[in-house]
Design a protein around this motif. Structure first.
Motif, short mmCIF file in Angstrom:
data_model
loop_
_atom_site.label_atom_id
_atom_site.label_comp_id
_atom_site.label_asym_id
_atom_site.label_seq_id
_atom_site.Cartn_x
_atom_site.Cartn_y
_atom_site.Cartn_z
N MET A 1 95.64 51.25 51.23
CA MET A 1 94.50 50.58 50.65
C MET A 1 93.21 51.25 51.14
O MET A 1 93.07 51.55 52.32
CB MET A 1 94.49 49.10 51.05
CG MET A 1 93.29 48.41 50.50
SD MET A 1 92.88 46.75 51.08
CE MET A 1 94.37 45.97 51.49
N LYS A 2 92.29 51.49 50.23
CA LYS A 2 91.04 52.12 50.57
C LYS A 2 90.09 51.11 51.22
O LYS A 2 89.91 50.01 50.72
CB LYS A 2 90.39 52.71 49.32
CG LYS A 2 89.15 53.48 49.62
CD LYS A 2 88.61 54.14 48.38
CE LYS A 2 87.32 54.83 48.74
NZ LYS A 2 86.77 55.59 47.68
N LYS A 3 89.52 51.50 52.34
CA LYS A 3 88.56 50.66 53.05
C LYS A 3 87.23 50.68 52.31
O LYS A 3 86.75 51.74 51.90
CB LYS A 3 88.39 51.22 54.47
CG LYS A 3 87.47 50.42 55.35
CD LYS A 3 87.44 51.00 56.75
CE LYS A 3 86.21 51.86 56.86
NZ LYS A 3 85.94 52.35 58.19
N SER A 4 86.62 49.52 52.10
CA SER A 4 85.35 49.48 51.41
C SER A 4 84.21 49.82 52.38
O SER A 4 84.25 49.47 53.56
CB SER A 4 85.12 48.12 50.77
OG SER A 4 85.07 47.12 51.75
N ARG A 5 83.22 50.50 51.84
CA ARG A 5 82.06 50.90 52.64
C ARG A 5 81.25 49.68 53.02
O ARG A 5 81.12 48.74 52.26
CB ARG A 5 81.21 51.89 51.86
CG ARG A 5 81.86 53.23 51.65
CD ARG A 5 80.99 54.15 50.84
NE ARG A 5 79.92 54.75 51.61
CZ ARG A 5 80.04 55.89 52.28
NH1 ARG A 5 81.17 56.56 52.30
NH2 ARG A 5 79.01 56.38 52.95
N LYS A 6 80.68 49.75 54.21
CA LYS A 6 79.79 48.70 54.70
C LYS A 6 78.39 49.28 54.84
O LYS A 6 78.20 50.48 54.96
CB LYS A 6 80.26 48.19 56.06
CG LYS A 6 81.58 47.47 56.01
CD LYS A 6 81.98 47.00 57.39
CE LYS A 6 83.37 46.42 57.34
NZ LYS A 6 84.14 46.73 58.52
N LEU A 7 77.42 48.39 54.85
CA LEU A 7 76.03 48.75 55.10
C LEU A 7 75.68 48.31 56.52
O LEU A 7 75.79 47.13 56.85
CB LEU A 7 75.11 48.03 54.11
CG LEU A 7 75.28 48.41 52.65
CD1 LEU A 7 74.62 47.37 51.76
CD2 LEU A 7 74.70 49.77 52.39
N PHE A 8 75.28 49.25 57.34
CA PHE A 8 74.89 48.96 58.71
C PHE A 8 73.38 49.11 58.83
O PHE A 8 72.86 50.21 58.68
CB PHE A 8 75.61 49.88 59.70
CG PHE A 8 77.06 49.57 59.84
CD1 PHE A 8 77.49 48.60 60.74
CD2 PHE A 8 78.01 50.22 59.07
CE1 PHE A 8 78.84 48.31 60.88
CE2 PHE A 8 79.36 49.93 59.20
CZ PHE A 8 79.77 48.96 60.11
N VAL A 9 72.69 48.01 59.08
CA VAL A 9 71.24 48.01 59.27
C VAL A 9 70.99 48.13 60.77
O VAL A 9 71.40 47.25 61.54
CB VAL A 9 70.59 46.73 58.70
CG1 VAL A 9 69.09 46.74 58.93
CG2 VAL A 9 70.92 46.58 57.21
N LEU A 10 70.33 49.21 61.18
CA LEU A 10 70.14 49.48 62.60
C LEU A 10 68.80 48.97 63.09
O LEU A 10 67.76 49.25 62.50
CB LEU A 10 70.25 50.97 62.89
CG LEU A 10 71.55 51.66 62.46
CD1 LEU A 10 71.57 53.10 62.98
CD2 LEU A 10 72.78 50.90 62.92
N ASP A 11 68.84 48.27 64.20
CA ASP A 11 67.64 47.83 64.91
C ASP A 11 67.21 48.94 65.86
O ASP A 11 68.02 49.78 66.28
CB ASP A 11 67.97 46.54 65.70
CG ASP A 11 66.84 46.08 66.59
OD1 ASP A 11 65.67 46.18 66.17
OD2 ASP A 11 67.11 45.61 67.71
N LYS B 1 79.61 44.61 52.41
CA LYS B 1 79.30 43.81 53.60
C LYS B 1 78.12 44.46 54.32
O LYS B 1 78.10 45.67 54.53
CB LYS B 1 80.51 43.74 54.53
CG LYS B 1 80.27 42.93 55.78
CD LYS B 1 81.55 42.79 56.58
CE LYS B 1 81.31 42.12 57.90
NZ LYS B 1 81.19 40.70 57.87
N THR B 2 77.13 43.64 54.69
CA THR B 2 75.97 44.11 55.43
C THR B 2 76.09 43.63 56.87
O THR B 2 76.30 42.45 57.12
CB THR B 2 74.66 43.58 54.81
OG1 THR B 2 74.59 44.02 53.46
CG2 THR B 2 73.45 44.08 55.56
N VAL B 3 75.93 44.57 57.81
CA VAL B 3 76.04 44.27 59.24
C VAL B 3 74.77 44.74 59.94
O VAL B 3 74.36 45.89 59.77
CB VAL B 3 77.26 44.99 59.86
CG1 VAL B 3 77.38 44.70 61.34
CG2 VAL B 3 78.54 44.63 59.12
N VAL B 4 74.14 43.86 60.70
CA VAL B 4 72.99 44.24 61.51
C VAL B 4 73.50 44.66 62.88
O VAL B 4 74.28 43.94 63.50
CB VAL B 4 71.98 43.09 61.65
CG1 VAL B 4 70.83 43.48 62.56
CG2 VAL B 4 71.46 42.67 60.28
#
Length: 138
Positions: free
Chosen positions: A1-11, A121-124
């Motif tokens: 199964m292909k892993k979906s890309r995530k968005l990483f917002v960097l502080d 998925k967005t991750v801070v």
């Protein structure tokens, strides 16, 4: 199964804590809010690790500009990671937060990115405890 890309917002704190953190998200998309660049600029003259990290990230982003538009996103072929500087979303700070706080503007940007990209998925990512607590409350 292909892993979906995530968005990483960097502080800013994560970039100052570990200058190589900007490279730490292979197969994903890294978002650096424009306000983070302002904060890095304030630390670049400092001595020690913090100043070194700020200068490293600034130089790295400057080097990426030769490959395209950072505001559109640059694909790093070796890691299949994109890096993008986000210009929008800083003005919509939730009403219960101080609108003048840089951290709160970064939170606002993360919410903007999340709303624009509902399919990812967005991750801070932050090293700041208070920042993490605020994010969990939203």
């Amino acid at each position: 199964m292909k892993k979906s890309r995530k968005l990483f917002v960097l502080d800013t704190s994560v970039l100052l804590y570990d200058k190589h953190s900007v490279h730490a998200f292979p197969e994903n998309d890294v978002i650096i809010p424009i306000i983070v660049l302002d904060e890095l600029d304030r630390f670049k003259e400092k001595t020690g690790v913090v100043g070194e990290s700020a200068r490293y990230v600034n130089r790295y982003l400057d080097d990426l500009r030769s490959q395209g538009d950072l505001h559109e996103g640059i694909l790093i072929q070796e890691t299949n990671q994109t890096i993008r500087v986000e210009l929008d979303g800083h003005e919509d700070v939730p009403s219960f937060l101080n609108k003048n706080s840089s951290d709160n503007k970064i939170i606002s940007c993360a919410l903007y990115v999340q709303n624009k990209n509902k399919d990812k998925k967005t991750v801070v990512v932050t090293k700041d405890i208070n920042f993490r607590v605020k994010c969990d409350a939203i």
